[in-house]
Write a protein that holds these residues in place. Structure first.
Motif, mmCIF file in Angstrom:
data_model
loop_
_atom_site.group_PDB
_atom_site.id
_atom_site.type_symbol
_atom_site.label_atom_id
_atom_site.label_comp_id
_atom_site.label_asym_id
_atom_site.label_seq_id
_atom_site.Cartn_x
_atom_site.Cartn_y
_atom_site.Cartn_z
ATOM 1 N N ASP A 144 -4.456 6.177 13.916
ATOM 2 C CA ASP A 144 -5.786 6.250 13.307
ATOM 3 C C ASP A 144 -5.893 5.275 12.138
ATOM 4 O O ASP A 144 -4.968 5.154 11.324
ATOM 5 N N LEU A 145 -7.022 4.583 12.069
ATOM 6 C CA LEU A 145 -7.324 3.769 10.897
ATOM 7 C C LEU A 145 -7.710 4.716 9.765
ATOM 8 O O LEU A 145 -8.672 5.489 9.888
ATOM 9 N N VAL A 146 -6.946 4.686 8.695
ATOM 10 C CA VAL A 146 -7.217 5.559 7.556
ATOM 11 C C VAL A 146 -8.223 4.853 6.653
ATOM 12 O O VAL A 146 -7.874 3.912 5.941
ATOM 13 N N ASP A 147 -9.460 5.305 6.723
ATOM 14 C CA ASP A 147 -10.541 4.623 6.004
ATOM 15 C C ASP A 147 -10.726 5.253 4.621
ATOM 16 O O ASP A 147 -11.758 5.855 4.327
ATOM 17 N N LEU A 148 -9.695 5.114 3.811
ATOM 18 C CA LEU A 148 -9.743 5.609 2.440
ATOM 19 C C LEU A 148 -9.626 4.413 1.502
ATOM 20 O O LEU A 148 -8.898 3.453 1.802
ATOM 21 N N PRO A 149 -10.297 4.436 0.373
ATOM 22 C CA PRO A 149 -10.447 3.219 -0.439
ATOM 23 C C PRO A 149 -9.231 2.801 -1.253
ATOM 24 O O PRO A 149 -9.132 1.649 -1.670
ATOM 25 N N VAL A 150 -8.288 3.715 -1.496
ATOM 26 C CA VAL A 150 -7.183 3.409 -2.406
ATOM 27 C C VAL A 150 -5.862 3.460 -1.641
ATOM 28 O O VAL A 150 -5.564 4.449 -0.967
ATOM 29 N N GLU A 151 -5.092 2.380 -1.738
ATOM 30 C CA GLU A 151 -3.745 2.363 -1.165
ATOM 31 C C GLU A 151 -2.738 2.250 -2.300
ATOM 32 O O GLU A 151 -2.855 1.372 -3.159
ATOM 33 N N VAL A 152 -1.767 3.146 -2.293
ATOM 34 C CA VAL A 152 -0.770 3.165 -3.360
ATOM 35 C C VAL A 152 0.631 3.166 -2.763
ATOM 36 O O VAL A 152 0.829 3.462 -1.579
ATOM 37 N N SER A 153 1.583 2.843 -3.616
ATOM 38 C CA SER A 153 2.991 2.882 -3.246
ATOM 39 C C SER A 153 3.733 3.667 -4.320
ATOM 40 O O SER A 153 3.521 3.436 -5.514
ATOM 41 N N VAL A 154 4.572 4.597 -3.883
ATOM 42 C CA VAL A 154 5.301 5.467 -4.816
ATOM 43 C C VAL A 154 6.791 5.375 -4.504
ATOM 44 O O VAL A 154 7.217 5.670 -3.383
ATOM 45 N N PHE A 155 7.570 4.958 -5.483
ATOM 46 C CA PHE A 155 9.022 4.937 -5.300
ATOM 47 C C PHE A 155 9.605 6.199 -5.928
ATOM 48 O O PHE A 155 9.355 6.487 -7.093
ATOM 49 N N TYR A 156 10.382 6.912 -5.119
ATOM 50 C CA TYR A 156 10.880 8.234 -5.520
ATOM 51 C C TYR A 156 12.342 8.354 -5.120
ATOM 52 O O TYR A 156 12.741 7.898 -4.046
ATOM 53 N N TYR A 157 13.151 8.976 -5.988
ATOM 54 C CA TYR A 157 14.476 9.396 -5.533
ATOM 55 C C TYR A 157 14.846 10.719 -6.186
ATOM 56 O O TYR A 157 14.323 11.087 -7.240
ATOM 57 N N ARG A 158 15.731 11.429 -5.502
ATOM 58 C CA ARG A 158 16.186 12.742 -5.992
ATOM 59 C C ARG A 158 17.678 12.864 -5.699
ATOM 60 O O ARG A 158 18.121 12.594 -4.581
#
Length: 346
Positions: A136-150
């Motif tokens: 599906d094409l996600v038609d949302l206006p904001v694209e973000v990137s989150v770097f996470y580690y635990r």
């Protein structure tokens, strides 16, 4: 003009080739290999992802380990399926144009496309040499990137990077051709061969004034996307989202999430769609486009490598073996042959 661009590349470390950028700190990586007695010490970092997600892992493998409502609807298409069967499978699954296609095993936006009609689907299916995803094409206006580690012994992790992505795009002025707009664009002008190849059939088109045109739908740095630092938005609400995702399989310890949402506030409220999870091979891309000095960028990378080493070492001691040298070398060689092949079709 070429001389000016040459000096821009020389003095702007963000434009350096990967191996040039990482060469000065490479000995640290090999020190971790030596301490681990394994060339592939990172392979135990995310135990439920092939090779820890360093390179060559399947997207199917990743999506199956995420909560079912957290990512776009996705199906998988064999490249040698008859086109009539492909269309039936796609529309039986409830897809409408436009939708996204990309290789199941891919990287750097290679063969990532937005399919807007039947003709484009037929051409893509005819061209691609491997299994691919319809999504599906996600038609949302904001694209973000989150770097996470635990760390495996901790209930809470840490978000080290939070950026918003602006895709590579131009706006028409009613006079300039697409090619002229590309040549004037501060980032696209460094990618002329790629732009010529990708948009060859429309380079002479004049875009009406104000018309928006995406040069690439891939939201990564090596495809020309620009990153905006959102570090000041990191808080306990955001961290809980990614702690919950990490605990969903109990074994997502290290990597980067690429996400679309309506707004940062909506993301913190739990409304989002995960486009991809990239494991231990993920670059901390929040070092780019934030006016970071090279020394600070190296410190940030080394901080992540240390965390990766410690997470992998713990998992190894608790039952997740490091890959053997032979197994890892074969896997990487196969993956790189695969990606080189894809680049020829991109």
């Amino acid at each position: 003009m070429r001389i000016k661009e040459f000096f821009q590349r020389v003095f702007n470390w963000e434009l350096w080739p990967f191996y040039v950028l990482y060469a000065p700190i490479g000995p640290v990586w090999f020190w971790y290999c030596f301490r681990s007695r394994s060339f592939w010490f990172f392979s135990s970092s995310n135990p439920t992802i092939t090779f820890g997600g360093f390179e060559g892992e399947s997207k199917k493998e990743m999506y199956e380990q995420l909560p079912p409502d957290s990512h776009p609807k996705t199906i998988y298409i064999l490249h040698d399926l008859l086109i009539a069967q492909v269309k039936k499978k796609i529309f039986d699954a409830g897809f409408d144009y436009p939708f996204i296609v990309k290789p199941d095993v891919g990287m750097k936006g290679i063969l990532f496309r937005k399919i807007e009609n039947e003709d484009q689907l037929e051409k893509y299916h005819e061209r691609i040499p491997v299994e691919y995803i319809v999504q599906d094409l996600v038609d949302l206006p904001v694209e973000v990137s989150v770097f996470y580690y635990r760390y495996p012994t901790a209930q809470k992790g840490v978000i080290t990077g939070f950026i918003q992505k602006e895709l590579l795009e131009v706006y028409g002025d009613g006079k300039s051709t697409l090619w002229e707009l590309i040549c004037k664009h501060p980032r696209a002008k460094h990618r002329l061969e790629e732009m010529k190849h990708r948009h060859e059939h429309r380079l002479n088109r004049v875009l009406p004034s104000g018309q928006h045109f995406y040069l690439s739908y891939a939201g990564n740095h090596n495809r020309g996307a620009r990153f905006i630092d959102l570090q000041n938005e990191i808080d306990d609400r955001l961290l809980k989202i990614f702690d919950d995702l990490s605990h969903y399989t109990h074994q997502f310890y290290y990597g980067r999430y690429d996400i679309k949402c309506k707004s940062v506030e909506d993301l913190k409220s739990g409304n989002f769609s995960i486009l991809e999870f990239n494991g231990c091979g993920a670059e901390p891309n929040h070092i780019y486009d934030v006016n970071m000095k090279l020394g600070n960028a190296y410190r940030e990378i080394l901080k992540h490598w240390k965390a990766l080493y410690e997470i992998s070492k713990y998992n190894h001691k608790n039952g997740t073996p490091y890959w053997t040298f032979r197994r890892g070398r074969k896997f990487l060689n196969d993956a790189r042959r695969h990606f080189k092949m894809l680049e020829k079709f991109d």
